[in-house]
Design a protein around this motif. Structure first.
Motif, mmCIF file in Angstrom:
data_model
loop_
_atom_site.group_PDB
_atom_site.id
_atom_site.type_symbol
_atom_site.label_atom_id
_atom_site.label_comp_id
_atom_site.label_asym_id
_atom_site.label_seq_id
_atom_site.Cartn_x
_atom_site.Cartn_y
_atom_site.Cartn_z
ATOM 1 N N UNK A 268 0.829 -1.194 0.000
ATOM 2 C CA UNK A 268 0.000 0.000 0.000
ATOM 3 C C UNK A 268 0.868 1.251 0.000
ATOM 4 N N UNK A 269 1.000 1.882 -1.172
ATOM 5 C CA UNK A 269 1.768 3.103 -1.341
ATOM 6 C C UNK A 269 0.860 4.324 -1.247
ATOM 7 N N UNK A 270 1.405 5.432 -0.741
ATOM 8 C CA UNK A 270 0.669 6.708 -0.710
ATOM 9 C C UNK A 270 -0.704 6.550 -0.083
ATOM 10 N N UNK A 271 -0.741 5.862 1.055
ATOM 11 C CA UNK A 271 -2.019 5.540 1.682
ATOM 12 C C UNK A 271 -1.991 5.839 3.170
ATOM 13 N N UNK A 272 -3.154 6.162 3.704
ATOM 14 C CA UNK A 272 -3.361 6.271 5.139
ATOM 15 C C UNK A 272 -4.173 5.042 5.515
ATOM 16 N N UNK A 273 -3.592 4.179 6.334
ATOM 17 C CA UNK A 273 -4.180 2.868 6.615
ATOM 18 C C UNK A 273 -4.542 2.792 8.093
ATOM 19 N N UNK A 274 -5.782 2.465 8.389
ATOM 20 C CA UNK A 274 -6.249 2.385 9.772
ATOM 21 C C UNK A 274 -6.714 0.963 10.055
ATOM 22 N N UNK A 275 -6.198 0.393 11.128
ATOM 23 C CA UNK A 275 -6.684 -0.896 11.620
ATOM 24 C C UNK A 275 -7.465 -0.640 12.901
ATOM 25 N N UNK A 276 -8.755 -0.877 12.834
ATOM 26 C CA UNK A 276 -9.635 -0.684 13.978
ATOM 27 C C UNK A 276 -9.767 -2.008 14.739
ATOM 28 N N UNK A 277 -10.049 -1.932 16.033
ATOM 29 C CA UNK A 277 -10.182 -3.127 16.876
ATOM 30 C C UNK A 277 -8.932 -4.001 16.794
ATOM 31 N N UNK A 278 -7.775 -3.350 16.863
ATOM 32 C CA UNK A 278 -6.518 -4.071 16.725
ATOM 33 C C UNK A 278 -6.286 -5.112 17.800
ATOM 34 N N UNK A 279 -6.972 -4.983 18.944
ATOM 35 C CA UNK A 279 -6.792 -5.967 20.015
ATOM 36 C C UNK A 279 -7.325 -7.337 19.618
ATOM 37 N N UNK A 280 -8.149 -7.392 18.573
ATOM 38 C CA UNK A 280 -8.731 -8.662 18.140
ATOM 39 C C UNK A 280 -7.986 -9.304 16.975
ATOM 40 N N UNK A 281 -6.772 -8.849 16.725
ATOM 41 C CA UNK A 281 -5.931 -9.509 15.726
ATOM 42 C C UNK A 281 -5.082 -10.574 16.406
ATOM 43 N N UNK A 282 -4.753 -11.619 15.658
ATOM 44 C CA UNK A 282 -3.782 -12.587 16.150
ATOM 45 C C UNK A 282 -2.375 -12.033 15.912
ATOM 46 N N UNK A 283 -1.390 -12.698 16.467
ATOM 47 C CA UNK A 283 -0.005 -12.274 16.254
ATOM 48 C C UNK A 283 0.338 -12.310 14.767
ATOM 49 N N UNK A 284 -0.072 -13.382 14.076
ATOM 50 C CA UNK A 284 0.215 -13.514 12.646
ATOM 51 C C UNK A 284 -0.482 -12.427 11.840
ATOM 52 N N UNK A 285 -1.722 -12.106 12.199
ATOM 53 C CA UNK A 285 -2.463 -11.066 11.475
ATOM 54 C C UNK A 285 -1.806 -9.697 11.653
#
Length: 367
Positions: A268-285
């Motif tokens: 993802x170039x030239x992008x603003x990327x938001x991950x919401x609810x990050x506490x619900x990701x696994x380590x691999x994710x």
């Protein structure tokens, strides 16, 4: 002398600047003016006559767009040839006409495009085009304009810390209880970067995981199935942009709202990327998500580590990441707390009540 031209939308900016800022380069090289684009303003600096020509060309393009018409192909070149035939021909034959050519190095304070053909300091254009104006790779003092934005948007001390972290760093993690504005503030800053041309894409994602209940089979097509998980991101966008703007940007893929699982394999170039609810990701994710970052991009991860919905025994990728990457330069962690809750006043009392219950249980367990 100086002239500023306001740009009211991302679409206007894209038309005004041209592919990889080609129009601005042509004007700069032909007229010898300095041009800076930031926060919905195009700033022109130069001598009176060339400054007037540059202003009239850009304003003319805006009048065409706002009148609902299409800017004719070659409009900038023809206007320059009419006003300055000699310099325009040189500019078209030189750097201004090649979309992939290098651009002058960014100034520390203002992102000028240089003072004309004599400016030779250059840096390579990143893959994917665009330069991400305003996104720097090092910690720096905020400008007066940025501090004013922080003061305007933030409603608590913690929120100011969060916004300053986003402006200064390429990756920011934010943890905090419900109602502290983690998602809204990230989306607000992302939209601001999109409008000002700092980034070309806004990507919002979250893990598709239920909050403590198993919903089983959901009817409908793919979008109907994932929409409930992504609804909070649409809500945040609709608080900032009107419905038609959101629909138009999503339709043109300027804004993407997707489940986390569909990020794999992308750069993802030239992008603003938001991950919401990050506490619900696994380590691999979490590892997969953080490594999607391309040139001139910014990432914000937010979550509430007191509300983890992963299966028992499954470690949270956000909690794990704090131990692994928190000391890397360019990454900042922000913790919001109860004083930063801006939702309904009862939300703060609810958070306090659950915290008190948890502390009481912990004391009983230790006795």
């Amino acid at each position: 002398m100086e002239v500023t031209i306001p740009v009211s939308s991302r679409e206007e900016a894209m038309i005004l600047f041209g592919l990889e800022d080609r129009n601005l380069k042509l004007i700069r090289d032909a007229l010898g003016v300095k041009i800076a684009a930031r926060n919905s303003l195009v700033r022109l600096v130069g001598e009176a006559e060339p400054l007037r020509d540059a202003s009239e060309i850009l304003s003319g393009m805006l009048e065409i767009v706002r009148g609902g018409r299409r800017v004719p192909e070659g409009y900038v070149e023809s206007e320059l040839l009419r006003r300055r035939p000699g310099r325009a021909a040189e500019a078209s034959a030189g750097r201004g006409s090649a979309p992939g050519d290098p651009e002058p190095e960014e100034a520390e304070e203002d992102e000028f495009y240089g003072e004309g053909p004599e400016d030779t300091d250059a840096e390579e254009e990143p893959p994917g085009g665009g330069r991400g104006r305003g996104l720097r790779r090092r910690v720096r003092p905020l400008s007066d304009e940025e501090e004013a934005l922080v003061d305007q948007v933030a409603r608590s001390g913690g929120q100011k810390t969060y916004l300053r972290a986003i402006l200064r760093n390429d990756i920011v993690f934010c943890t905090g209880p419900a109602g502290t504005g983690k998602t809204y503030l990230a989306v607000r800053m992302a939209v601001d970067c999109l409008r000002s041309g700092d980034v070309r894409h806004l990507i919002l994602c979250r893990p598709a995981i239920e909050a403590g209940e198993k919903l089983g089979f959901l009817p409908g097509d793919f979008y109907a199935k994932i929409n409930p998980y992504l609804r909070p991101l649409y809500d945040a966008l609709n608080d900032i942009l009107d419905y038609d703007q959101v629909k138009r940007y999503v339709g043109r893929e300027i804004i993407e709202i997707i489940p986390l699982a569909y990020m794999r394999g992308r750069t993802l170039n030239n992008a603003f990327i938001i991950l919401d609810e990050g506490q619900n990701t696994t380590v691999a994710q979490m590892k997969m998500f953080l490594t999607r970052m391309g040139s001139h991009s910014k990432i914000v991860v937010n979550g509430d580590i007191t509300q983890i919905d992963l299966p028992a025994g499954q470690p949270s990728g956000m909690v794990h990441a704090e131990r692994i990457v928190r000391d890397i330069s360019g990454i900042e962690w922000v913790r919001l707390s109860k004083p930063d809750i801006i939702r309904h006043p009862l939300v703060k009392r609810i958070v306090e009540a659950y915290e008190s219950e948890g502390q009481a249980d912990a004391r009983k367990g230790s006795e």
